[in-house]
Design an enzyme around this catalytic site. Structure first.
Site, PDB file in Angstrom:
ATOM      1  CB  VAL A   1      -0.964  -0.016   1.213  1.00 45.45           C
ATOM      2  CG1 VAL A   1      -1.597   1.347   1.436  1.00 45.45           C
ATOM      3  CG2 VAL A   1      -2.052  -1.051   0.976  1.00 45.45           C
TER       4      VAL A   1
ATOM      5  CG  ASP B   1       9.553  -0.084   5.229  1.00 43.66           C
ATOM      6  OD1 ASP B   1       8.438  -0.347   4.745  1.00 43.66           O
ATOM      7  OD2 ASP B   1      10.142  -0.821   6.061  1.00 43.66           O
TER       8      ASP B   1
ATOM      9  N   GLY C   1     -14.769 -20.859  -5.630  1.00 40.54           N
ATOM     10  CA  GLY C   1     -13.377 -21.301  -5.593  1.00 40.54           C
ATOM     11  C   GLY C   1     -13.052 -21.994  -4.283  1.00 40.54           C
TER      12      GLY C   1
ATOM     13  CB  CYS D   1      -7.223  -7.436   2.772  1.00 32.72           C
ATOM     14  SG  CYS D   1      -5.900  -6.257   2.429  1.00 32.72           S
TER      15      CYS D   1
HETATM   16  P1  NAD Z   1       3.188  -4.645   4.003  1.00 27.36           P
HETATM   17  O1  NAD Z   1       3.528  -5.630   5.058  1.00 27.36           O
HETATM   18  O2  NAD Z   1       3.418  -4.966   2.564  1.00 27.36           O
HETATM   19  O3  NAD Z   1       3.972  -3.269   4.300  1.00 27.36           O
HETATM   20  C1  NAD Z   1       4.048  -2.674   5.560  1.00 27.36           C
HETATM   21  C2  NAD Z   1       5.402  -1.970   5.660  1.00 27.36           C
HETATM   22  O4  NAD Z   1       5.416  -1.126   6.817  1.00 27.36           O
HETATM   23  C3  NAD Z   1       6.587  -2.913   5.808  1.00 27.36           C
HETATM   24  O5  NAD Z   1       7.501  -2.707   4.751  1.00 27.36           O
HETATM   25  C4  NAD Z   1       7.186  -2.531   7.170  1.00 27.36           C
HETATM   26  O6  NAD Z   1       8.605  -2.642   7.194  1.00 27.36           O
HETATM   27  C5  NAD Z   1       6.755  -1.095   7.304  1.00 27.36           C
HETATM   28  N1  NAD Z   1       6.755  -0.543   8.663  1.00 27.36           N
HETATM   29  C6  NAD Z   1       6.564  -1.167   9.849  1.00 27.36           C
HETATM   30  N2  NAD Z   1       6.678  -0.279  10.880  1.00 27.36           N
HETATM   31  C7  NAD Z   1       6.955   0.932  10.334  1.00 27.36           C
HETATM   32  C8  NAD Z   1       7.186   2.234  10.870  1.00 27.36           C
HETATM   33  N3  NAD Z   1       7.117   2.491  12.202  1.00 27.36           N
HETATM   34  N4  NAD Z   1       7.462   3.239  10.012  1.00 27.36           N
HETATM   35  C9  NAD Z   1       7.491   3.027   8.689  1.00 27.36           C
HETATM   36  N5  NAD Z   1       7.276   1.801   8.111  1.00 27.36           N
HETATM   37  C10 NAD Z   1       7.009   0.771   8.923  1.00 27.36           C
HETATM   38  O7  NAD Z   1       1.646  -4.276   4.244  1.00 27.36           O
HETATM   39  P2  NAD Z   1       0.565  -3.780   3.147  1.00 27.36           P
HETATM   40  O8  NAD Z   1       0.026  -4.947   2.418  1.00 27.36           O
HETATM   41  O9  NAD Z   1       1.116  -2.625   2.421  1.00 27.36           O
HETATM   42  O10 NAD Z   1      -0.605  -3.287   4.129  1.00 27.36           O
HETATM   43  C11 NAD Z   1      -0.486  -2.079   4.868  1.00 27.36           C
HETATM   44  C12 NAD Z   1      -1.874  -1.740   5.421  1.00 27.36           C
HETATM   45  O11 NAD Z   1      -2.769  -1.458   4.341  1.00 27.36           O
HETATM   46  C13 NAD Z   1      -2.533  -2.860   6.231  1.00 27.36           C
HETATM   47  O12 NAD Z   1      -3.279  -2.292   7.270  1.00 27.36           O
HETATM   48  C14 NAD Z   1      -3.444  -3.512   5.217  1.00 27.36           C
HETATM   49  O13 NAD Z   1      -4.554  -4.149   5.824  1.00 27.36           O
HETATM   50  C15 NAD Z   1      -3.907  -2.319   4.416  1.00 27.36           C
HETATM   51  N6  NAD Z   1      -4.319  -2.641   3.034  1.00 27.36           N
HETATM   52  C16 NAD Z   1      -3.621  -3.537   2.299  1.00 27.36           C
HETATM   53  C17 NAD Z   1      -4.018  -3.812   0.985  1.00 27.36           C
HETATM   54  C18 NAD Z   1      -3.260  -4.821   0.142  1.00 27.36           C
HETATM   55  O14 NAD Z   1      -3.795  -5.214  -0.892  1.00 27.36           O
HETATM   56  N7  NAD Z   1      -2.072  -5.251   0.525  1.00 27.36           N
HETATM   57  C19 NAD Z   1      -5.131  -3.155   0.437  1.00 27.36           C
HETATM   58  C20 NAD Z   1      -5.798  -2.211   1.205  1.00 27.36           C
HETATM   59  C21 NAD Z   1      -5.391  -1.962   2.511  1.00 27.36           C
END
Ligand code: NAD
Length: 440
Positions: free
Chosen positions: A11, A30, A258, A265
């Site tokens: 995201v 990050d 499926g 998520c």
């Molecule tokens: P991810 O695990 O791919 O990325 C999260 C990142 O945050 C990691 O790289 C981690 O190192 C970093 N991080 C941790 N602590 C930190 C800090 N204090 N400062 C800066 N960076 C830090 O997760 P994601 O899939 O991107 O999901 C992030 C959020 O978005 C979640 O809440 C998820 O539910 C939501 N979300 C995800 C999607 C999806 O399709 N992946 C879609 C919509 C919403």
């Protein structure tokens, strides 16, 4: 405008690159040094179509940069987005907010009293998290000039850039007019495209994300149960899905039967919603049932494969095609492969698998699997092949070649990408989801 995006995951990196494309000055932060080093070297740490070009373009234009901590970023930005992970907390199913609260503490140390900044939760967070983020920052830095907003993200992995640039809607919630103005300015390019913008309170915005995911998970689970019924009564779930989906009140999407929903998520968000609702005394029993039905379904899928192989896979080779939770991503979080493959191995199968992009990630989670170089390599000597992810390249298998390679020509298609008579005509025993036949 200038923003910081905390988190350079699916995201954070996509949203950061897209905001940069809108003309905003973005720093993605990050703490994962390896990730930031790769980004500095021009290597994208995740697989997401089009992301490498978008990042390269905006880095070259000096609108997008990367850092390992907020303390290394220039001060006085318009907004700091929190886009860190909110996985399921071990033991109780609630969302784990450790990373969000750490981000709030990092932000507190960064904010100043002479510049207004909006702190935006883009992560999917339970109702009340925005207020807690505000309390943490206020307590740690009482002089800071800021307000909190919630701006849930609805992008889908695999089509994330298009989803961000041309969303069905943007939702944001805040109790501050000043923050609302900043959010409107940031999303100005989408206002110009006449994207519907839902502006609401913090709590409504936080709940909207969970309610949306729970509704979609319910839709999938509903059609999966219809599929089971179809198998018993000789009906075809694809016809039923089309028949109901053409009703505008129902809609065609998310009606593909499926093996059960997985991914980064739906499983964690449905569970977190259940836990929040229980905690406040308003249980969502429908969603509780969806979670239970889906968990059971994913676990039952290995049995279908074993049954197709004649009831026993001990010592037999099983070819698994696709392991990511859906096509066009390397994300393995809560993928159905993590249920099916260990269950097959436990039953004595030798699993040889192929996935176009997720094998590197998957091999960390599934060390006992033989990772093969392509589809046909995976089919060598197999007594049954199973399609777990509907990657395009599995849609046109050369069945003559496959038959020669396999020990027994049996295909279990858990994504319904083939038509039963087409595969059977090629001399394969074929089973899929919800396409029952009544014999006689
Ligand atoms: P991810 O695990 O791919 O990325 C999260 C990142 O945050 C990691 O790289 C981690 O190192 C970093 N991080 C941790 N602590 C930190 C800090 N204090 N400062 C800066 N960076 C830090 O997760 P994601 O899939 O991107 O999901 C992030 C959020 O978005 C979640 O809440 C998820 O539910 C939501 N979300 C995800 C999607 C999806 O399709 N992946 C879609 C919509 C919403």
């Amino acid at each position: 405008m200038k923003i910081v995006m905390l988190g350079a995951g699916y995201v954070g990196l996509v949203s950061g690159a897209c905001f940069a494309e809108f003309g905003v000055q973005v720093t993605c932060v990050d703490p994962d040094e390896g990730k930031i080093k790769r980004l500095h070297d021009g290597v994208i740490p995740i697989f997401e179509p089009g992301l490498d070009e978008l990042v390269a373009k905006n880095v070259a234009a000096e609108r997008l940069s990367f850092a390992t901590s907020l303390s290394k970023c220039a001060p006085k930005v318009d907004a700091v987005f929190i886009a860190v992970g909110t996985p399921t907390r071990r033991g109780d199913g609630h969302a784990d907010l450790t990373y969000v609260y750490q981000a709030a503490r990092d932000i507190a140390a960064y904010l100043t009293s002479d510049h207004f900044t909006v702190v935006v939760t883009k992560s999917t967070v339970p109702i009340g998290t925005g207020r807690e983020v505000e309390r943490i920052i206020r307590e740690a830095n009482p002089a800071a000039r800021f307000a909190v907003a919630s701006n849930p993200e609805f992008l889908r992995e695999g089509s994330a850039i298009g989803d961000f640039m041309r969303p069905d809607r943007v939702v944001f919630g805040t109790n501050s007019e000043e923050a609302a103005e900043v959010m409107k300015s940031l999303y100005r390019p989408l206002y110009l495209l006449e994207t519907p913008i839902v502006q609401t309170t913090l709590e409504s915005s936080e709940l909207t994300k969970y309610a949306g995911n729970a509704f979609l998970a319910t839709k999938i689970t509903f059609i999966n149960e219809m599929a089971d019924l179809c198998e018993k009564v000789g009906a075809n779930v694809q016809d039923v899905a089309r028949g109901i989906g053409l009703d505008g009140r129902i809609g065609k999407k998310f009606l593909h039967a499926g093996p059960g929903y997985g991914g980064s998520c739906f499983p964690k968000d449905t569970l977190a919603l259940v836990k929040t609702a229980q905690a406040v005394g308003a249980p969502v029993s429908l969603v509780e049932t969806v979670v239970a039905v889906n968990d059971k379904r994913k676990k039952a899928m290995a049995q279908r494969v074993i049954a197709a192989a004649g009831g026993d896979v001990k010592g037999k080779k099983v070819a698994v095609l696709g392991v990511s939770f859906k096509p066009n991503t390397d994300d393995m979080r809560d993928s159905v492969a993590l249920d099916v493959i260990p269950a097959l191995q436990k039953a004595g199968a030798v699993v040889q698998a192929f996935d176009p992009v997720a094998m590197k990630e998957a091999s960390k989670l599934l060390p006992e699997v033989h990772w093969m170089k392509d589809t046909y390599d995976a089919l060598q000597g197999a007594s049954v092949a199973v399609i777990l992810t509907e990657w395009n390249e599995f849609r046109s298998i050369d069945f003559d070649r496959a038959k020669q390679l396999m020990a027994v020509p049996v295909l279990v298609d858990l994504r319904n990408i083939y038509k039963p008579d087409e595969v059977e005509k090629q001399g394969f025993a074929y089973s899929s989801i919800g396409r029952g036949k009544i014999s006689g």
